[in-house]
Design an enzyme around this catalytic site. Structure first.
Site, PDB file in Angstrom:
ATOM      1  N   SER A   1     -42.721   0.442 -33.117  1.00  0.00           N
ATOM      2  CA  SER A   1     -42.505  -0.979 -32.666  1.00  0.00           C
ATOM      3  C   SER A   1     -43.125  -1.916 -33.435  1.00  0.00           C
ATOM      4  O   SER A   1     -44.461  -1.630 -33.476  1.00  0.00           O
ATOM      5  CB  SER A   1     -42.697  -1.186 -31.192  1.00  0.00           C
ATOM      6  OG  SER A   1     -43.050  -2.498 -30.871  1.00  0.00           O
TER       7      SER A   1
ATOM      8  N   HIS B   1     -26.014  14.542  -9.953  1.00  0.00           N
ATOM      9  CA  HIS B   1     -26.461  13.190  -9.458  1.00  0.00           C
ATOM     10  C   HIS B   1     -27.716  12.804 -10.233  1.00  0.00           C
ATOM     11  O   HIS B   1     -28.505  11.968  -9.565  1.00  0.00           O
ATOM     12  CB  HIS B   1     -26.464  13.244  -7.973  1.00  0.00           C
ATOM     13  CG  HIS B   1     -25.247  13.605  -7.425  1.00  0.00           C
ATOM     14  ND1 HIS B   1     -24.085  13.090  -7.104  1.00  0.00           N
ATOM     15  CD2 HIS B   1     -25.103  15.128  -6.868  1.00  0.00           C
ATOM     16  CE1 HIS B   1     -23.150  13.743  -6.458  1.00  0.00           C
ATOM     17  NE2 HIS B   1     -23.762  15.061  -6.347  1.00  0.00           N
TER      18      HIS B   1
END
Ligand code: ARG
Length: 476
Positions: A287, A166
């Site tokens: 970037s 989970h």
């Protein structure tokens, strides 16, 4: 129209009085993409030539001339697709192209090649040859990735990390154990591809257009020549069966899902929040806006490429679902997704092993994450079951101890024996030895568990399995 085109014509023009609509003629051509099947088409044509020669259609001299001519067609063809396609604007598909070019090489003798065959069996054969080679390439690529994973697993030694269920921390595992999970997936992918290969390795040549060749051909000749295990069993099936394309793209889609899951984990583990792994600069970009960034381009693209592989298998499935027997022109649409899937898989697998080797794990961060947050709670409960407590009860007692520890921000091993005894009188001095990191790993002493000895064995066994010889590359 060139002299050759006049000679070979449209392959089927005899019955027609009106010319084709020019836009339609261009639009229905498959040569702009099936040019890639040149090697397969030439190999299959040579096999067919041998078969019709054995049936008496060609004498020895003619056969030799035809085989030599076919070799020259392949040697003279432009190696890049656009040039090849531009060189023969009248060619409808790769089959037509080879016939046209063969006529240039050997004149009218070329017109005998099509005796007793149909393009329906040709395309079925060419695609099988293409897929067989693509399967071998994918198997090689997967092996190389599995080997890179094994090297990383070996290098990780007894390093630990949290496992998650989970997406919540669950139990500590060896980093090697985690990496071996992907080796298991790669091995299944290899086995699925090999299965598909064995099922598809039969030769459609001699099936004719639909009902079988109109000459008594010895189909074993062509099958043997092309490295198939034998001729296909039914001409209607063989000319319209594309199960091998379905299976191939499905295998690649499943493989894509595995690669994408790996990519997702690395993307996640490379974030500042996890800090488990450092992205190799050689496979990342910056970037243009934010100077501090190092982006996980490779893993993101792996996830993205998986979508294309799934897309190919979906296209094939939808293409096939409503087709009556036998050949239908719709089948031509099955080629491009297969070419794209084969190229996409090749590209992914070419880079993945090097990327995997270049990953640098931050074992200290992984260990810190694995040793905080009560990942030894299950081992603690197991300790109590060793003292005769039923597991459900043990679970509850340890749960209470965890809640108590949480309140004072301590781990289970930081509680005193006295404190622990409030939750169960079965807690003894030996409890602390039973919940160390090592004990927590080693209590999973089952085949496939993260016990250190078991993982060492699993690593050796995987290494041995992968050392088995690869399938021989088989396109003639
Ligand atoms: N280009 C065709 C294909 O890819 C070859 C077979 C054509 N057969 C036919 N009967 N028109 O499917």
């Amino acid at each position: 129209m060139s002299k050759t085109e006049q000679l070979v014509g449209k392959m089927w023009s005899g019955r027609f009085r009106e010319p084709l609509d020019t836009a339609f003629e261009q639009w229905q051509r498959s040569f702009p993409f099936d040019w890639r099947l040149l090697a397969q088409e030439v190999a299959a044509s040579k096999a067919h030539a041998r078969m019709i020669a054995a049936a008496g259609v060609l004498d020895g001299v003619e056969l030799a001339a035809m085989l030599g001519g076919l070799d020259r067609v392949s040697a003279n063809a432009a190696t890049d697709g656009p040039t090849m396609v531009a060189s023969a604007p009248g060619a409808e598909d790769i089959h037509h192209y080879v016939e046209l070019e063969l006529t240039v090489e050997i004149g009218e003798l070329a017109l005998k090649l099509h005796t007793g065959r149909s393009r329906n069996e040709q395309i079925a054969t060419d695609m099988r040859l293409f897929v067989r080679e693509a399967i071998d390439a994918a198997v090689d690529g997967l092996r190389a990735w599995a080997e890179a994973l094994l090297e990383s697993a070996d290098g990780a030694g007894e390093a630990v990390m949290p496992s998650y269920t989970h997406m919540q921390r669950a139990e500590p595992v060896l980093v090697a154990h985690w990496l071996l999970a992907y080796v298991a997936m790669a091995e299944r992918d290899i086995s699925r591809l090999k299965d598909a290969r064995a099922r598809m390795n039969y030769c459609p040549l001699g099936s004719g257009a639909v009902a079988g060749a109109t000459l008594a051909l010895d189909r074993e000749i062509a099958a043997r020549e092309l490295g198939f295990d034998g001729p296909t069993a039914n001409s209607m099936d063989a000319t319209s069966d594309r199960d091998f394309l379905l299976e191939f793209t499905q295998c690649l889609a499943t493989m894509g899902v595995h690669l994408s899951r790996f990519a997702e984990e690395i993307t996640l583990y490379s974030t500042a929040e996890f800090g488990f792994v450092e992205l190799p600069e050689a496979f990342s970009t910056g970037s243009s806006a934010m100077p501090q960034k190092k982006n996980p381009d490779f893993t993101e693209l792996l996830r993205g490429k998986c979508a294309r592989l799934v897309g190919a298998s979906t296209t094939l499935t939808v293409l096939m679902k409503g087709l009556p027997l036998a050949y239908n022109k719709d089948l031509q649409e099955g080629q491009e997704p297969v070419f794209d899937a084969a190229d996409t898989a090749r590209g992914m697998l070419k880079i993945l092993p090097g990327f995997t080797r270049a990953l640098k794990f931050n074992f200290a961060r992984m260990r810190a994450a694995a040793t905080t947050g009560y990942l030894n709670a299950m081992a603690a409960a197991t300790y109590l079951t060793g003292k005769g407590v039923a597991f459900r009860k043990a679970h509850e007692k340890v749960g209470n101890a965890v809640r108590f520890a949480l309140e004072s921000r301590r781990e289970l091993n930081e509680l005193t024996l006295e404190e622990l005894r409030q939750f169960g009188e079965e807690f003894g001095e030996d409890f602390f030895a039973a919940i160390t990191l090592e004990a927590t790993l080693d209590c999973h002493d089952v085949v496939g568990g993260t016990n250190r000895e078991r993982v060492r064995t699993a690593l050796d066994e995987a290494r041995e399995r992968l050392a088995q010889p690869a399938p021989a590359a088989s396109v003639p």
